[in-house]
Design an enzyme around this catalytic site. Structure first.
Site, PDB file in Angstrom:
ATOM      1  N   ASP A  67      36.639  46.652  35.004  1.00  0.00           N
ATOM      2  CA  ASP A  67      35.765  46.789  36.167  1.00  0.00           C
ATOM      3  C   ASP A  67      35.721  48.215  36.698  1.00  0.00           C
ATOM      4  O   ASP A  67      34.679  48.698  37.130  1.00  0.00           O
ATOM      5  CB  ASP A  67      36.180  45.813  37.259  1.00  0.00           C
ATOM      6  CG  ASP A  67      35.746  44.395  36.913  1.00  0.00           C
ATOM      7  OD1 ASP A  67      34.759  44.263  36.167  1.00  0.00           O
ATOM      8  OD2 ASP A  67      36.375  43.437  37.377  1.00  0.00           O
TER       9      ASP A  67
ATOM     10  N   SER B 142      44.441  35.887  39.130  1.00  0.00           N
ATOM     11  CA  SER B 142      43.447  36.665  39.855  1.00  0.00           C
ATOM     12  C   SER B 142      42.055  36.101  39.596  1.00  0.00           C
ATOM     13  O   SER B 142      41.759  35.655  38.486  1.00  0.00           O
ATOM     14  CB  SER B 142      43.566  38.111  39.367  1.00  0.00           C
ATOM     15  OG  SER B 142      42.356  38.787  39.497  1.00  0.00           O
TER      16      SER B 142
ATOM     17  N   ARG C 219      28.787  44.174  38.276  1.00  0.00           N
ATOM     18  CA  ARG C 219      29.324  45.465  38.692  1.00  0.00           C
ATOM     19  C   ARG C 219      28.261  46.543  38.893  1.00  0.00           C
ATOM     20  O   ARG C 219      28.310  47.277  39.880  1.00  0.00           O
ATOM     21  CB  ARG C 219      30.378  45.938  37.694  1.00  0.00           C
ATOM     22  CG  ARG C 219      31.569  44.998  37.526  1.00  0.00           C
ATOM     23  CD  ARG C 219      32.009  44.413  38.827  1.00  0.00           C
ATOM     24  NE  ARG C 219      33.266  43.688  38.778  1.00  0.00           N
ATOM     25  CZ  ARG C 219      33.716  42.948  39.767  1.00  0.00           C
ATOM     26  NH1 ARG C 219      33.004  42.820  40.885  1.00  0.00           N
ATOM     27  NH2 ARG C 219      34.861  42.321  39.673  1.00  0.00           N
TER      28      ARG C 219
ATOM     29  N   ASP D 185      43.530  42.753  49.756  1.00  0.00           N
ATOM     30  CA  ASP D 185      43.647  43.960  48.935  1.00  0.00           C
ATOM     31  C   ASP D 185      42.664  45.043  49.355  1.00  0.00           C
ATOM     32  O   ASP D 185      43.032  46.207  49.519  1.00  0.00           O
ATOM     33  CB  ASP D 185      43.452  43.625  47.453  1.00  0.00           C
ATOM     34  CG  ASP D 185      44.675  42.919  46.871  1.00  0.00           C
ATOM     35  OD1 ASP D 185      45.584  42.557  47.646  1.00  0.00           O
ATOM     36  OD2 ASP D 185      44.706  42.714  45.648  1.00  0.00           O
TER      37      ASP D 185
END
Lengths: 411, 411, 411, 411
Positions: free
Chosen positions: A128, A182, A99, A17
């Site tokens: 996110d 995921s 993050r 991705d």
């Protein structure tokens, strides 16, 4: 495209991705791409990311691969654990806390290279994107953030694969179809969500769990460990001093073995919807229990109750992406202040999914056997004091009861 | 003694200590004693308490033995569980929540009999004296509360036994010596504390646990149950409707069998000292997990986060004895308001010490697969909205960062 | 335009801007427009709005002019004042509290007419768009909200005037140029902001104030009034019972006369920027002072302190537009619970900008002269109780001090 | 008396009551008395206290007279004002904040002299005893605190006067009878309570106010001043730098002249009763308004809202005497963290009882005219962002509304 970015720093995992994103940035904007790949302890080799970036035309000096594990645990995970932070009662914030660190590096690299934008691979439905972008803007108000998933028209797996093929991006065999769910992973946790997990009524299948033994398969005999703390942070296991990341990795191994730290959870995303996730936080779950255990004897009641009342807001701030905000820093200042004497040792029992405090001791202990004892306390505590204590605490309740009776009678 | 009470309603268990208190009240004050013995689900026969009271000279019409189990769970335990209340992060408040009910009955009986005082057997070091007395004063501001442990000179086991022998109070053989620890029990939990448990560094011996199988001895195979909720309260197990107390008793049996709900805890007492307790809350631990599970899909984020932030204060109020206070009632009103749609079913896995939510469903669900899906959402959610959402959330952070940079530069 | 709304209910003031919006909706979308004009006590005739709507082609049955003053005060203003709500320490939320009521009517009318959208005249920079839209969506999740200021290209005064002229919208002479500032008014307050007021360093000129006499010009003699309360709501002035809106109007007149309720304020908008406003809340300022005054003697300390701690969040929710949210309703339930005995009378002195409580009395008073007196209290309070009260409150502080000394010494 | 203290440090004002206490300590305990008299800015000469102490037999080396004004304002008043602390919505905590400082000196002097006790002149009904004693115990857990008013039998004015006469304590003529009310004063405020003020319905007579001109008698012309702030603390007036105590004294003079800072208040004492006080806080009232004014432009919304939500608890801690507690220190750490950029200047208008912010400016300002302007903002803010912002904030409300409608329909 006149307002196209010139140089973009991309949070690059090396996976399919973000490789597509890399290429898309090059083709869509004609911009120079700089990659940042972090070793957060996700358990993957990073050299393939370098090779793949080179293959996609990134200049060697534009490839940044950084081991941030110690920084991650020391500056993000540990401060958060000082607060006993859990989101909505149960989630240990494993994704949320990583993050801001990534954004911090993206912004730093952007400044080094004179880049005008950063980019990430988070979708437009999740938390996110918010966490990446709030952190980036808080650190550099002039930075531009590009979120390809919110912009492009590669809205199906088929289109993504077509794009990849068209641009000679290598596709691993198992990536052609939809992944059944995921995954995000770092030293603190692994989360799994989406697709196969979208029905919150259905139990998650065992194959979803990637990081912990099933409690049923865990050892039949408990194991005991002792975690040492200094000023609120774990510093040793069984007397052996360890760096933050080493210690968390060791706890992860204990947790994995004993099936500790699994959570099947439906949470409220900041963007307004509920989502279901499967979390595995093996070492973190042990650490939270241990930190509570050491606070039990070293933290004052007033401090502890204040901490407890601040915690939900603190956890919400981290979940929502406000790590780099004045209010998180204010709360951190208060929390850190409380940890000055949170020093000592906790003994835990690990057994088939549970980590349980079974003992704690400290030179900084506030526990006073002299006061609490059922035996003669040699005058440490005068039980008659309790009478006055109760009477004054009761005074307003008595006045209330008398008032209410008076009013009832008058009606 | 001119200000001696004339009639006293005593919270009487039938055990040695409250029998001594009974006799002491008679001899010290020359007053008429009325006994109140509650079946709170502590698992003891209550008829012996009646016989013992009669033996100690209490008139039959002055002996009140009441089964309050349904009332206890319906009016005290369940309202508290709507709040997911835990004290200091871990304690489920099993002792705290029973005290106001007992005081309520003491005061009611006092009013029926025209008694001028109530008496309890709690010591001057603990929380229970506070809980009993605050509740009594809040319900009847003119009542007098007698706490013999704070008044008398029977300050050692030897003196107590001497007093008992002198007054022909029967002494069970195993009561002559010191008990190794002190126990309180009701339908919600059993607590053990004192003496053998006073060293918080030492693991509690297995014989302390009276109500739960050791996880090690629990079945090797998980068991699944489904708990149904209506407006925040559990109403069924595996589809079978049950009354509150019946349901909690059934959960206790599940918890007992699977070793669920043990807690080794050092807590902060309201009277200012730390104490160590061993708690067993088998059914309550399952119930808390299940309630959180059903809230995950039926409770709105705003409501849930507000609840989370109010909970520590709510739990503290109950722990400290302020059940009958305006502020607890205010919080209850807020909490109850939030539970109007907390209706549905939770599936739990019970295994060797753990109760884990593995599924939940409800006609009142707020979970929207249409919104959260990784698949095409047919326009339920426009990912571009997230860009504006993030930019406005970031605006103040950008202004801050710009200000801070400006100030730094000027310095 | 295939997704154009068919019928739109517009919040219509009759002024130039919403007349332009009305016409723009007709021309842009070709849709049927329904107007809603509320008498919120803004002090303007509403019949001209009807005539203007007719002139712009609105069918008589599509014109809704409603006197909502009583509803506004009874169902919005008074519940909010029960909380003593002030935003950021000083702002009485006069604009914020009117928006949900307007949305409620818009949605109701939309449902009556089968309209598919509502529209408002708030800009894209302010809070009002958020308040209108959150309320509308909370009441009808399928409704569409049109905010022309965020959509159209009439981005300057010149373009607006051109559009008006082109569509034969009458333009009052004084509306051709830019207004020196923007005004919002209702029975609770008048706010002025923008343009001439945009420099927060410069004192607002006297002509900005439209609703209050300058304190310097107010009477040189104080005036006294007595406000009666019942369950937290004002019900009378000087003994004369009044409906909610009548009472607030009367207080506004007192406030106007004495120059009460002016506020020059820089606040944080929900959308992330700071803005400066001049607020006049004459009656509301008196009412807030009076409500605090009656709570002083009728509200218990525990209830009052809980209210105080909840208030900032409650005020923030209203400011941000979350009136119709579960968390506001939860807080309201708690607040309303606290007001059951907030009944009595407050005497206030009004003088040159200030409203000051100078006396309060109530049959529901909790003030006990017997307890507080410096004179002999006839045994109402035993001062010796205070010794025990203090010693137990001090116990944890002593244990802390001893611990800290011990640790220091060991270092 | 075997457990009599040997040396006692007395908080000594030089007045009749503490002189009686001094003599009573000598006669009751036969102990050595050390006096501590602080200049807190109460506006009285302290030399007479020295002479009187000597007259009562105190050795010169045992007499401590200390000017603590700068310390008081710098280390206690200013930190508290950083929080905008008000108790129960209105009281500026003028008495509360002085008590910990006095205890700190008492304990320090006790340690210097090897004294085993400290003593104060607060009664058993008030808050001050709690504040003195909690502070003392927190600073020295081994100290003994003597509170003669809770111990002796001098329970009437007559007995006190007799005791004074018997021990040759000089009695000022106006001290023979009961004072009409009781007064406490320091640089921050003057409080008056008791006796003549005990009816909360009756307006306080003008003669109670000792420190402020009546607003009616204040100048007919407003006066403007500019207060400069640095990191949350006031540092200058009209550009002139001043030390903390000098600055507060200057503000007091402005406040006195303009009749600012009067408060007629019924509050909840920590000991459980309500009491009525008349407070005058002239300079403090100006300072609070000014501090809020500078925060308006320099403090971020997130930080400000967190501060607002913490403030009630912070104020309650100070009111209740917990200045020297871990939780107050935690809150202080959070508050101080927020003040790093609270630097700039506020312009205030002083007029007949009111201090009003009319302008504020700062190099640290977060106010962005570019963002807020009604004029063209040159792209600083994209109004379309608001649409996404609102839609995502509304998402959960829509899901709620849809759920509720669905459930209603199903019923």
């Amino acid at each position: 495209m006149s307002d196209a970015p010139k140089k973009v720093v991309l949070a690059y995992s090396g996976g399919l991705d973000t490789s597509i994103i890399l290429k898309w940035l090059q083709t869509e904007y004609g911009c120079e791409v700089i990659t940042f790949t972090a070793d957060l302890g996700q358990g993957e080799e990073l050299e393939p990311a370098r090779q793949k970036a080179e293959l996609l035309g990134i200049k060697p000096e534009n490839i940044h691969i950084v081991d941030v594990r110690e920084e991650f645990v020391r500056d993000f995970v540990f401060p958060m654990f000082r607060a006993n932070a859990v989101y909505e009662g149960q989630y240990l914030l494993g994704t949320s806390i990583a993050r801001p660190l990534i954004s911090q590096h993206l912004v730093k690299i952007a400044q080094q290279h004179g880049a005008d934008a950063v980019a990430h691979g988070a979708t437009g439905k999740g938390n996110d994107q918010v966490r990446f972008e709030l952190s980036a803007y808080a650190l550099d108000p002039a930075i531009r953030v590009i979120a390809p998933w919110r912009e492009w028209d590669l809205t199906s797996r088929t289109k993504l694969i077509e794009f990849a093929e068209k641009h000679q991006i290598p596709i691993a065999k198992d990536k052609r179809g939809e992944a059944p769910f995921s995954v995000d992973a770092n030293l603190l946790h692994t989360s799994s969500e989406g697709k196969a997990l979208e029905d919150p009524a259905a139990e998650a299948p065992e194959y979803v769990y990637q990081r912990t033994t099933s409690p049923e398969d865990a050892p039949d005999t408990p194991e005991y460990i002792e975690i040492g703390f200094d000023k609120g942070d774990a510093v040793s296991i069984d007397g052996q001093a360890m760096s933050p990341a080493t210690l968390l990795a060791a706890l992860n191994e204990y947790g994995r073995k004993h099936g500790i730290g699994r959570l099947d959870f439906v949470e409220n995303r900041f963007v307004g919807m509920k989502s279901r996730g499967i979390y595995e936080t093996p070492g973190g779950t042990i650490l939270l229990e241990a930190h509570r255990g050491i606070e039990q004897i070293t933290l004052d009641a007033g401090a502890g109750h204040l901490k407890d009342s601040l915690m939900p807001r603190y956890a919400e701030l981290i979940y929502n992406g406000f790590w780099f905000s004045p209010e998180r820093e204010m709360l951190q200042a208060a929390i850190d202040k409380s940890q000055e004497h949170v020093t000592g040792t906790v003994r835990l029992k690990l057994y088939k999914g549970s980590a349980t405090t079974v003992g704690r001791w400290s030179d900084h202990s506030l526990y006073s056997e002299a006061h609490v004892t059922f035996e003669d306390d040699a005058g440490a505590y005068d039980q008659k004091d309790a009478a006055g204590f109760i009477r004054l605490n009761a005074l307003r309740l008595k006045l209330l009861a008398a008032r209410n009776a008076r009013v009832r009678q008058a009606d």
